[in-house]
Design a protein around this motif. Sequence first.
Motif, PDB file in Angstrom:
ATOM      1  N   ILE A  92      57.090  28.509  54.126  1.00 42.26           N
ATOM      2  CA  ILE A  92      55.729  28.616  53.381  1.00 42.26           C
ATOM      3  C   ILE A  92      55.721  27.898  52.618  1.00 42.26           C
ATOM      4  O   ILE A  92      55.241  27.663  51.319  1.00 42.26           O
ATOM      5  CB  ILE A  92      55.439  29.974  52.741  1.00 42.26           C
ATOM      6  CG1 ILE A  92      56.366  30.615  51.718  1.00 42.26           C
ATOM      7  CG2 ILE A  92      55.022  30.552  53.713  1.00 42.26           C
ATOM      8  CD1 ILE A  92      56.164  31.426  51.663  1.00 42.26           C
ATOM      9  N   ASP A  93      56.403  26.649  52.265  1.00 43.25           N
ATOM     10  CA  ASP A  93      56.672  25.878  50.920  1.00 43.25           C
ATOM     11  C   ASP A  93      56.230  25.043  50.891  1.00 43.25           C
ATOM     12  O   ASP A  93      55.853  24.689  50.049  1.00 43.25           O
ATOM     13  CB  ASP A  93      58.329  24.573  51.397  1.00 43.25           C
ATOM     14  CG  ASP A  93      59.312  25.667  50.972  1.00 43.25           C
ATOM     15  OD1 ASP A  93      59.721  26.610  51.041  1.00 43.25           O
ATOM     16  OD2 ASP A  93      60.225  24.793  51.908  1.00 43.25           O
ATOM     17  N   SER A  94      55.114  24.621  51.798  1.00 42.78           N
ATOM     18  CA  SER A  94      53.939  23.495  51.722  1.00 42.78           C
ATOM     19  C   SER A  94      52.845  24.208  50.715  1.00 42.78           C
ATOM     20  O   SER A  94      52.090  23.718  50.815  1.00 42.78           O
ATOM     21  CB  SER A  94      53.420  23.221  53.404  1.00 42.78           C
ATOM     22  OG  SER A  94      53.007  24.349  54.129  1.00 42.78           O
ATOM     23  N   ILE A  95      52.457  26.040  51.607  1.00 41.48           N
ATOM     24  CA  ILE A  95      51.790  26.292  50.780  1.00 41.48           C
ATOM     25  C   ILE A  95      52.068  27.103  49.050  1.00 41.48           C
ATOM     26  O   ILE A  95      51.658  26.798  48.227  1.00 41.48           O
ATOM     27  CB  ILE A  95      51.592  27.876  51.109  1.00 41.48           C
ATOM     28  CG1 ILE A  95      51.129  27.823  53.055  1.00 41.48           C
ATOM     29  CG2 ILE A  95      51.193  29.034  50.247  1.00 41.48           C
ATOM     30  CD1 ILE A  95      51.180  28.922  53.265  1.00 41.48           C
ATOM     31  N   ILE A  96      53.407  26.892  48.952  1.00 41.27           N
ATOM     32  CA  ILE A  96      54.036  27.185  47.259  1.00 41.27           C
ATOM     33  C   ILE A  96      53.580  26.078  46.197  1.00 41.27           C
ATOM     34  O   ILE A  96      53.102  26.263  45.530  1.00 41.27           O
ATOM     35  CB  ILE A  96      55.213  27.248  47.465  1.00 41.27           C
ATOM     36  CG1 ILE A  96      55.887  29.305  48.380  1.00 41.27           C
ATOM     37  CG2 ILE A  96      55.804  27.780  46.167  1.00 41.27           C
ATOM     38  CD1 ILE A  96      56.715  29.162  48.601  1.00 41.27           C
ATOM     39  N   ILE A  97      53.680  24.365  47.511  1.00 43.81           N
ATOM     40  CA  ILE A  97      53.194  23.779  46.871  1.00 43.81           C
ATOM     41  C   ILE A  97      52.048  23.375  46.099  1.00 43.81           C
ATOM     42  O   ILE A  97      51.456  23.323  45.270  1.00 43.81           O
ATOM     43  CB  ILE A  97      55.179  22.560  47.628  1.00 43.81           C
ATOM     44  CG1 ILE A  97      55.731  22.438  47.382  1.00 43.81           C
ATOM     45  CG2 ILE A  97      53.815  21.174  47.018  1.00 43.81           C
ATOM     46  CD1 ILE A  97      56.792  21.345  47.881  1.00 43.81           C
ATOM     47  N   ASN A  98      50.842  23.734  47.376  1.00 45.69           N
ATOM     48  CA  ASN A  98      49.641  23.858  46.904  1.00 45.69           C
ATOM     49  C   ASN A  98      49.604  24.316  45.680  1.00 45.69           C
ATOM     50  O   ASN A  98      48.732  23.882  44.933  1.00 45.69           O
ATOM     51  CB  ASN A  98      48.983  23.619  48.493  1.00 45.69           C
ATOM     52  CG  ASN A  98      47.936  23.973  47.902  1.00 45.69           C
ATOM     53  OD1 ASN A  98      46.935  22.728  47.766  1.00 45.69           O
ATOM     54  ND2 ASN A  98      46.632  24.696  48.563  1.00 45.69           N
ATOM     55  N   GLU A  99      49.492  25.470  46.040  1.00 45.41           N
ATOM     56  CA  GLU A  99      49.012  25.830  44.637  1.00 45.41           C
ATOM     57  C   GLU A  99      49.803  26.387  43.577  1.00 45.41           C
ATOM     58  O   GLU A  99      49.222  26.449  42.160  1.00 45.41           O
ATOM     59  CB  GLU A  99      49.914  27.760  45.830  1.00 45.41           C
ATOM     60  CG  GLU A  99      49.311  28.619  46.427  1.00 45.41           C
ATOM     61  CD  GLU A  99      48.383  29.096  46.461  1.00 45.41           C
ATOM     62  OE1 GLU A  99      48.094  29.670  45.873  1.00 45.41           O
ATOM     63  OE2 GLU A  99      47.556  29.385  47.504  1.00 45.41           O
ATOM     64  N   LEU A 106      58.713  19.376  43.208  1.00 42.94           N
ATOM     65  CA  LEU A 106      58.959  20.567  44.608  1.00 42.94           C
ATOM     66  C   LEU A 106      58.555  19.739  45.545  1.00 42.94           C
ATOM     67  O   LEU A 106      59.926  20.669  46.532  1.00 42.94           O
ATOM     68  CB  LEU A 106      58.072  21.443  44.647  1.00 42.94           C
ATOM     69  CG  LEU A 106      57.305  22.344  43.084  1.00 42.94           C
ATOM     70  CD1 LEU A 106      56.315  22.732  42.957  1.00 42.94           C
ATOM     71  CD2 LEU A 106      58.813  22.918  43.272  1.00 42.94           C
ATOM     72  N   GLY A 107      58.383  18.769  46.009  1.00 42.52           N
ATOM     73  CA  GLY A 107      58.557  18.254  47.522  1.00 42.52           C
ATOM     74  C   GLY A 107      59.980  18.029  47.901  1.00 42.52           C
ATOM     75  O   GLY A 107      60.639  18.097  49.089  1.00 42.52           O
ATOM     76  N   ALA A 108      60.507  17.101  46.552  1.00 41.45           N
ATOM     77  CA  ALA A 108      62.052  16.942  46.905  1.00 41.45           C
ATOM     78  C   ALA A 108      63.061  18.067  47.073  1.00 41.45           C
ATOM     79  O   ALA A 108      63.777  18.516  48.107  1.00 41.45           O
ATOM     80  CB  ALA A 108      61.991  16.315  45.419  1.00 41.45           C
ATOM     81  N   ILE A 109      62.476  19.451  46.812  1.00 39.93           N
ATOM     82  CA  ILE A 109      63.705  20.943  46.591  1.00 39.93           C
ATOM     83  C   ILE A 109      62.991  20.909  48.470  1.00 39.93           C
ATOM     84  O   ILE A 109      63.972  21.376  48.987  1.00 39.93           O
ATOM     85  CB  ILE A 109      63.029  21.636  45.863  1.00 39.93           C
ATOM     86  CG1 ILE A 109      63.771  21.058  44.320  1.00 39.93           C
ATOM     87  CG2 ILE A 109      63.923  22.674  46.026  1.00 39.93           C
ATOM     88  CD1 ILE A 109      63.317  22.130  43.183  1.00 39.93           C
ATOM     89  N   ALA A 110      61.811  21.047  48.407  1.00 40.12           N
ATOM     90  CA  ALA A 110      61.271  21.340  49.770  1.00 40.12           C
ATOM     91  C   ALA A 110      62.434  20.552  51.097  1.00 40.12           C
ATOM     92  O   ALA A 110      62.644  20.498  52.313  1.00 40.12           O
ATOM     93  CB  ALA A 110      60.051  20.885  50.384  1.00 40.12           C
ATOM     94  N   LYS A 111      61.999  19.080  50.838  1.00 39.37           N
ATOM     95  CA  LYS A 111      62.565  17.896  51.585  1.00 39.37           C
ATOM     96  C   LYS A 111      64.136  18.064  51.906  1.00 39.37           C
ATOM     97  O   LYS A 111      64.932  18.287  53.138  1.00 39.37           O
ATOM     98  CB  LYS A 111      62.783  16.695  51.284  1.00 39.37           C
ATOM     99  CG  LYS A 111      62.973  15.660  52.534  1.00 39.37           C
ATOM    100  CD  LYS A 111      62.208  13.858  51.407  1.00 39.37           C
ATOM    101  CE  LYS A 111      63.337  13.061  52.583  1.00 39.37           C
ATOM    102  NZ  LYS A 111      62.444  12.548  51.674  1.00 39.37           N
ATOM    103  N   ASP A 112      65.334  19.013  50.955  1.00 35.40           N
ATOM    104  CA  ASP A 112      66.498  19.159  50.790  1.00 35.40           C
ATOM    105  C   ASP A 112      66.701  20.543  51.232  1.00 35.40           C
ATOM    106  O   ASP A 112      67.499  20.510  52.054  1.00 35.40           O
ATOM    107  CB  ASP A 112      67.360  19.212  49.701  1.00 35.40           C
ATOM    108  CG  ASP A 112      67.271  18.005  48.725  1.00 35.40           C
ATOM    109  OD1 ASP A 112      67.282  17.033  49.220  1.00 35.40           O
ATOM    110  OD2 ASP A 112      67.922  17.867  48.142  1.00 35.40           O
ATOM    111  N   LYS A 113      65.373  21.347  51.393  1.00 31.15           N
ATOM    112  CA  LYS A 113      66.010  22.312  51.551  1.00 31.15           C
ATOM    113  C   LYS A 113      65.915  22.166  53.377  1.00 31.15           C
ATOM    114  O   LYS A 113      66.883  22.951  54.336  1.00 31.15           O
ATOM    115  CB  LYS A 113      65.116  23.350  51.599  1.00 31.15           C
ATOM    116  CG  LYS A 113      65.280  25.048  51.519  1.00 31.15           C
ATOM    117  CD  LYS A 113      64.131  26.058  51.227  1.00 31.15           C
ATOM    118  CE  LYS A 113      63.520  26.766  50.831  1.00 31.15           C
ATOM    119  NZ  LYS A 113      62.100  27.526  51.909  1.00 31.15           N
ATOM    120  N   SER A 114      64.628  21.845  53.682  1.00 35.48           N
ATOM    121  CA  SER A 114      64.719  21.523  55.728  1.00 35.48           C
ATOM    122  C   SER A 114      65.430  20.757  56.704  1.00 35.48           C
ATOM    123  O   SER A 114      65.456  20.769  57.176  1.00 35.48           O
ATOM    124  CB  SER A 114      63.222  20.950  55.303  1.00 35.48           C
ATOM    125  OG  SER A 114      62.974  19.815  54.883  1.00 35.48           O
ATOM    126  N   GLY A 115      66.437  19.747  54.908  1.00 31.13           N
ATOM    127  CA  GLY A 115      67.291  19.328  55.617  1.00 31.13           C
ATOM    128  C   GLY A 115      66.653  17.758  56.167  1.00 31.13           C
ATOM    129  O   GLY A 115      67.978  17.072  56.826  1.00 31.13           O
TER     130      GLY A 115
END
Length: 138
Positions: A100-107, A128-137
């Motif tokens: 749900i990273d995209s939802i979290i970022i949007n909110e 947050l986008g950079a963290i999500a990108k790292d998290k998804s590998g």
Amino acid sequence: MITRRKARENAFIAVFEAGFSSNDIEEILALTQEVPEYEDYMLDSFAISLINNYYNHAEEVNDVIESKLKKWSHSRISRVASAILRLSVAEMLFSAEKDIDSIIINEAVEICKKFAGDNDYQFVNGVLGAIAKDKSGE
């Protein structure tokens, strides 16, 4: 019952208030449940879990944020953006819900647009986008 967006916003307000208040977060949580004037800022179980995730993992959350600041230091970030980042990163890393990273970022961006300076939402979105990108590998 409040929406997830409102719960995230109320969690942000509580954490932001804790940064300025002589009350600790536990007192703020209690006040939001007891004082009728705070009805619009009530914290449901979801909001409380967001706050607890941050406070239970504050050091790790702050380290993850610091790793994405490039030439910035955490002290240069506005208090509003900092509180939004901390809650959002805690939710991204420690939420029981996955993907749900995209939802979290949007909110987070929407809360930032409402409460922060004009360009803070872009900064929050980037971190947050950079963290999500790292998290998804990626």
